[in-house]
Write an enzyme that holds these catalytic residues in place. Structure first.
Site: not given
Lengths: 141, 181
Positions: A1, A30, A52-55
């Site tokens: 992201t 999502v 940002t990262g593991d959503g």
């Protein structure tokens, strides 16, 4: 992201994200990026933040909203980002994630969750004190 | 001295930072700067995690998520699971400007985008197709399934809940004595 926060010279704030998500996700999944308060958040009264990262994990903590609320409460941007990461660490010590924060006076900071393979987080800054975009690194906590 | 204006973005995606900055310098708003900056990353496929041709899902498709937020008006536009449209942040901006909604998702978000003049096109590339076929050849590892059968840490799907077979075993169906020849 890519998460981005912008503070205009007039003090107006904006934030945004764009991503193609996790690799090999289940169709229909999502993450945090398009959710206001999770992927990014901005409020002229306090500042702006983006994650940002593991959503899947970040989404459950609304990190950008939380960081803006910490700044609204008087924390400087770096501290606000660190407190958000600490909150998530309690539940998911091994999550992959980082947050960038900026307040309306132009101070900024970032924080990330330390993992064996993720000890530093790189982010970009451009303001009127530099004549080019500068890459900065922050040690993960 | 006053450091404003300020652009900060995640990861060392420098071209995006510069695009946002020059948008501000040329008189654009903070919202314009975020849109332009993120759009650069969508075009350049920053890190493989932004834009088309990256992060295929289990069936090999690339879908996009994006949002844009105006901190002055507390106004937001966002798209989730956007299919076949490359400029996700541009569509998010249109959601903000031309609807009172916040988030549009999936195929309907694609229809909205097309109505706003965006081009529908395949978001897969050789790279994303190669990532996907390689994943299939590694028994679909890693994946995001748990508590299903077959064992998702060893096999590809389709997966079912462990008690699915039990529930659907005809031998266990109640007999309707009023339903007979």
């Amino acid at each position: 992201t890519i998460g981005m926060v912008v503070i205009h010279k007039t003090g107006h704030t904006a934030a945004g994200t764009s991503t193609n998500g996790l690799k090999f996700k289940i169709p229909g999944r999502v993450g945090d990026s398009p959710i206001p308060g999770a992927g990014a958040y901005a409020d002229d009264m306090a500042g702006a933040a983006a994650a940002t990262g593991d959503g899947d994990i970040l989404l459950r903590f609304l990190p950008s909203y939380q960081a803006v609320e910490y700044m609204r409460g008087g924390d400087d941007p770096a501290r606000a980002c660190q407190k958000v990461i600490s909150r998530i660490q309690k539940y998911y010590p091994k999550f992959f994630g980082a947050v960038i924060c900026a307040n309306v006076t132009g101070s900024y900071g970032a924080a990330c969750n330390r993992l064996p393979t993720f000890a530093q987080f790189s982010f970009m800054v451009y303001n009127s004190l530099h004549n080019q975009a500068i890459e900065e690194k922050v040690d993960c906590i | 001295s006053n450091p404003l204006p300020l652009v900060v973005n995640t990861w060392p995606f420098k071209n995006a930072t510069e695009a946002a900055w020059w948008t501000l310098v040329s008189g654009g708003s903070a919202l314009d700067a975020v849109e332009k900056g993120c759009a650069v990353c969508e075009k350049e496929q920053c890190g493989g995690t932004v834009g088309f041709g990256g992060s295929p899902d289990e069936v090999g498709e690339t879908t996009l998520d994006a949002m844009i937020m105006d901190g002055t008006a507390m106004d937001v536009g966002a798209v989730g699971g956007l299919r076949r449209i490359k400029n996700a942040i541009g569509v998010a901006r249109k959601v903000l400007e031309h609807t009172t909604h916040t988030l549009l998702v999936g195929d309907s978000a694609t229809k909205f985008a097309v109505s706003m003049g965006f081009t529908s096109e395949d978001l897969s590339t050789n790279t994303s197709r190669a990532l996907h076929s390689d994943w299939l050849s590694r028994s679909c590892q890693p994946n995001y399934w748990r508590n299903v059968i077959p064992d998702p840490s060893k096999y590809c799907g389709p997966y079912k809940p462990p008690d699915f077979l039990e529930q659907n075993n005809p031998a266990h169906k109640e007999v309707d004595i009023h339903s007979h020849d």
